[in-house]
Write a protein that holds these residues in place. Structure first.
Motif, PDB file in Angstrom:
ATOM      1  N   UNK A  81      26.813  13.830  25.318  1.00  0.00           N
ATOM      2  CA  UNK A  81      27.923  13.036  25.215  1.00  0.00           C
ATOM      3  C   UNK A  81      27.575  11.611  25.571  1.00  0.00           C
ATOM      4  N   UNK A  82      26.114  11.370  25.627  1.00  0.00           N
ATOM      5  CA  UNK A  82      25.738  10.070  25.985  1.00  0.00           C
ATOM      6  C   UNK A  82      26.465   9.100  27.097  1.00  0.00           C
ATOM      7  N   UNK A  83      26.571  10.009  28.248  1.00  0.00           N
ATOM      8  CA  UNK A  83      27.235   9.640  29.397  1.00  0.00           C
ATOM      9  C   UNK A  83      26.283   8.731  30.267  1.00  0.00           C
ATOM     10  N   UNK A  84      27.004   7.911  30.886  1.00  0.00           N
ATOM     11  CA  UNK A  84      25.982   6.846  31.927  1.00  0.00           C
ATOM     12  C   UNK A  84      25.342   7.912  32.962  1.00  0.00           C
ATOM     13  N   UNK A  85      24.263   7.830  33.406  1.00  0.00           N
ATOM     14  CA  UNK A  85      23.680   8.553  34.482  1.00  0.00           C
ATOM     15  C   UNK A  85      24.523   8.742  35.711  1.00  0.00           C
ATOM     16  N   UNK A  86      25.035   7.330  36.116  1.00  0.00           N
ATOM     17  CA  UNK A  86      25.698   7.270  37.346  1.00  0.00           C
ATOM     18  C   UNK A  86      27.066   8.175  37.270  1.00  0.00           C
ATOM     19  N   UNK A  87      27.459   8.356  36.223  1.00  0.00           N
ATOM     20  CA  UNK A  87      28.971   9.342  36.109  1.00  0.00           C
ATOM     21  C   UNK A  87      28.325  10.816  36.317  1.00  0.00           C
ATOM     22  N   UNK A  88      27.145  11.244  35.785  1.00  0.00           N
ATOM     23  CA  UNK A  88      26.680  12.645  35.944  1.00  0.00           C
ATOM     24  C   UNK A  88      26.530  12.443  37.342  1.00  0.00           C
ATOM     25  N   UNK A  89      25.731  11.813  38.110  1.00  0.00           N
ATOM     26  CA  UNK A  89      25.147  11.851  39.219  1.00  0.00           C
ATOM     27  C   UNK A  89      26.432  11.921  40.286  1.00  0.00           C
ATOM     28  N   UNK A  90      27.534  11.196  39.995  1.00  0.00           N
ATOM     29  CA  UNK A  90      28.850  11.243  40.841  1.00  0.00           C
ATOM     30  C   UNK A  90      29.436  12.650  40.823  1.00  0.00           C
ATOM     31  N   UNK A  91      29.406  13.100  39.301  1.00  0.00           N
ATOM     32  CA  UNK A  91      29.855  14.516  39.294  1.00  0.00           C
ATOM     33  C   UNK A  91      29.284  15.583  40.147  1.00  0.00           C
ATOM     34  N   UNK A  92      28.034  15.622  40.197  1.00  0.00           N
ATOM     35  CA  UNK A  92      27.305  16.434  41.001  1.00  0.00           C
ATOM     36  C   UNK A  92      27.687  16.273  42.498  1.00  0.00           C
ATOM     37  N   UNK A  93      27.668  15.192  42.848  1.00  0.00           N
ATOM     38  CA  UNK A  93      28.027  14.715  44.096  1.00  0.00           C
ATOM     39  C   UNK A  93      29.632  15.219  44.564  1.00  0.00           C
ATOM     40  N   UNK A 149      22.631  27.282  43.112  1.00  0.00           N
ATOM     41  CA  UNK A 149      23.749  26.588  42.575  1.00  0.00           C
ATOM     42  C   UNK A 149      23.693  25.183  42.018  1.00  0.00           C
ATOM     43  N   UNK A 150      22.806  24.575  43.051  1.00  0.00           N
ATOM     44  CA  UNK A 150      22.392  23.108  42.816  1.00  0.00           C
ATOM     45  C   UNK A 150      21.957  22.732  41.599  1.00  0.00           C
ATOM     46  N   UNK A 151      20.775  23.500  41.301  1.00  0.00           N
ATOM     47  CA  UNK A 151      20.017  23.554  40.139  1.00  0.00           C
ATOM     48  C   UNK A 151      20.769  23.893  38.850  1.00  0.00           C
ATOM     49  N   UNK A 152      21.593  24.886  39.010  1.00  0.00           N
ATOM     50  CA  UNK A 152      22.237  25.129  37.767  1.00  0.00           C
ATOM     51  C   UNK A 152      23.273  23.939  37.220  1.00  0.00           C
ATOM     52  N   UNK A 153      23.902  23.668  38.311  1.00  0.00           N
ATOM     53  CA  UNK A 153      25.049  22.610  38.030  1.00  0.00           C
ATOM     54  C   UNK A 153      24.363  21.363  37.615  1.00  0.00           C
ATOM     55  N   UNK A 154      23.354  20.879  38.078  1.00  0.00           N
ATOM     56  CA  UNK A 154      22.449  19.608  37.615  1.00  0.00           C
ATOM     57  C   UNK A 154      21.998  19.752  36.193  1.00  0.00           C
ATOM     58  N   UNK A 155      21.689  21.051  35.862  1.00  0.00           N
ATOM     59  CA  UNK A 155      21.084  21.246  34.652  1.00  0.00           C
ATOM     60  C   UNK A 155      22.192  21.111  33.468  1.00  0.00           C
ATOM     61  N   UNK A 156      23.147  21.929  34.049  1.00  0.00           N
ATOM     62  CA  UNK A 156      24.634  21.752  33.236  1.00  0.00           C
ATOM     63  C   UNK A 156      24.952  20.141  32.767  1.00  0.00           C
ATOM     64  N   UNK A 157      25.034  19.535  33.925  1.00  0.00           N
ATOM     65  CA  UNK A 157      25.429  17.978  33.829  1.00  0.00           C
ATOM     66  C   UNK A 157      24.327  17.290  33.147  1.00  0.00           C
ATOM     67  N   UNK A 158      23.195  17.562  33.119  1.00  0.00           N
ATOM     68  CA  UNK A 158      22.029  16.849  32.227  1.00  0.00           C
ATOM     69  C   UNK A 158      22.290  17.278  30.791  1.00  0.00           C
ATOM     70  N   UNK A 159      22.731  18.268  30.388  1.00  0.00           N
ATOM     71  CA  UNK A 159      22.988  18.939  29.071  1.00  0.00           C
ATOM     72  C   UNK A 159      24.438  17.888  28.754  1.00  0.00           C
ATOM     73  N   UNK A 160      25.419  18.001  29.592  1.00  0.00           N
ATOM     74  CA  UNK A 160      26.587  17.306  29.334  1.00  0.00           C
ATOM     75  C   UNK A 160      26.283  15.613  28.926  1.00  0.00           C
ATOM     76  N   UNK A 161      25.521  15.030  30.015  1.00  0.00           N
ATOM     77  CA  UNK A 161      24.987  13.709  29.589  1.00  0.00           C
ATOM     78  C   UNK A 161      24.334  13.582  28.619  1.00  0.00           C
ATOM     79  N   UNK A 162      23.288  14.235  28.147  1.00  0.00           N
ATOM     80  CA  UNK A 162      22.582  13.962  26.800  1.00  0.00           C
ATOM     81  C   UNK A 162      23.670  14.136  25.587  1.00  0.00           C
TER      82      UNK A 162
END
Length: 412
Positions: free
Chosen positions: A312-324, A297-310
């Protein structure tokens, strides 16, 4: 009681006090969030249950259930569930609540969906029974249990059990023998057992296996069943093989199949796994299977957020906070009161933290991965204090807070 004759559960559901009792019970057990409580209160206040109850009393029964295929525990595997119209589901919940009156029919080694018993009772009871003994263990899982139940066999059991409530038996018979379902907007005809996902299915599933549970209880076998998960113990491999043979015969008689990927024999020197826990002597930790599922679950969620970050050009901290935030909910908090978090499931029982440490480390790795898009030493430039600033909560730390009674934020 009127004239010595029992009032049917269906008739009882026409009384507001029965519904008030159900709401009070669910409130005390923490089964409602505010939105669900408000909806239930309105349902009872406006007596919206009466049309459904009247339909049942007139023999019309419920509508056609909707069939859905959903992800199973975030593993990528699928399972089939059914649901009726919202008002009908509420009435089924009330019927399930009143069906606890028949709890005395079940053997003590059946722990699923019984008032006053839960998964923790099953694990602790088995652990106490086998601690200090050199026993072999056999664990099995029944494939697609709820939806594979043979309705004809079940009805013969129910007719005897519900001899004092023919109105309820007639309703359940009509519901179970209606082979229609709506799938993707179309009516299909199929055998669907007791329909996983419906409120009465757990009780009916207990009825179906009650004779198996009773047999092993009366035979003095250390045995526990929680829904479709079964484990039993024996002093030697020969006795265990005989128990396996008996179980195979019972399941064949009831037209059920073992899930071969979840069938396992444990030697006396091995830790056994049951209901997500790994037990060895007095030691109880998180099972390998539970850790593997959570890592997936963690791996799939992280990969999904990384795709979203790339994208939408999202700041890393926003993606990190989303996973947390996502895993804080899975581990500690959840608005869905029917869903058990890790804190509710594991914290009251485990006495080892190796599993929690492993998941903590894996989640931290994936949070840091979202900062760089890579796995490597460079990620540790994002130190632990930074993770805490983003809202990260360690499973190990929260576990010890729970054990010490300082469980603000962790609802068990």
């Amino acid at each position: 009681m009127t004239g010595g004759k029992k009032i049917s559960i269906i008739n009882q559901l026409g009384r507001p006090d029965v519904w008030d009792e159900l709401i009070a019970y669910r409130l005390l057990k923490g089964r409602y969030n505010w939105r669900e409580f408000r909806d239930a209160d309105r349902f009872v206040e406006q007596q919206l249950y009466l049309p459904v109850v009247e339909k049942i009393l007139q023999g019309e029964g419920l509508g056609i259930p909707v069939k859905k295929i959903v992800n199973k525990m975030g593993t990528g595997k699928k399972r089939v569930v059914y649901s009726f119209a919202p008002d009908e589901m509420k009435v089924l919940k009330a019927i399930a609540f009143k069906l606890y009156a028949y709890d005395g029919y079940f053997a003590p080694n059946c722990y699923a969906f019984r008032r006053g018993l839960n998964v923790h009772d099953a694990v602790l009871s088995i652990n106490r029974a086998v601690a200090g003994k050199r026993l072999w263990a056999y664990k099995l899982d029944i494939h697609d249990y709820f939806n594979s139940i043979c309705v004809d066999i079940l009805l013969s059991m129910l007719e005897d059990m519900l001899a004092d409530d023919p109105i309820l038996f007639r309703f359940l018979k009509n519901m179970l023998t209606d082979d229609r379902a709506i799938y993707k907007g179309e009516t299909v005809w199929e055998k669907h057992g007791v329909m996983a996902g419906t409120p009465t299915s757990p009780f009916l599933a207990n009825v179906y296996l009650k004779e198996i549970d009773r047999y092993f209880h009366d035979a003095g076998v250390v045995y526990a069943r929680y829904s479709d998960d079964i484990i039993m113990f024996a002093p030697d491999i020969e006795t265990l093989e005989e128990c396996k043979r008996l179980m195979a015969g019972f399941l064949k008689q009831y037209r059920l199949e073992v899930n071969p990927s979840k069938e396992r024999v444990y030697s006396p020197d091995e830790a056994y796994e049951f209901l997500g826990f790994k037990c060895h002597g007095h030691s109880i930790d998180i099972s390998e299977a539970s850790k593997k599922k959570m890592k997936g679950k963690i791996k799939r969620a992280a990969k999904s957020l990384m795709r979203w970050r790339s994208m939408k050009h999202i700041e890393p901290e926003k993606a990190m906070k989303g996973l947390i935030n996502h895993f804080n909910k899975k581990f500690f908090e959840n608005d869905d009161c029917e869903t058990l978090t890790w804190a509710r499931w594991f914290f009251p029982i485990i006495n080892q933290t190796d599993g929690l440490k492993e998941i903590d480390h894996y989640l931290q790795q994936n949070i840091r991965f979202l900062s760089t898009g890579k796995h490597g030493k460079a990620n540790y430039r994002t130190d632990y204090d930074k993770l805490k600033q983003l809202g990260y909560r360690s499973l190990v730390n929260e576990y010890y807070r729970h054990r010490s009674g300082c469980d603000d934020g962790v609802r068990s």
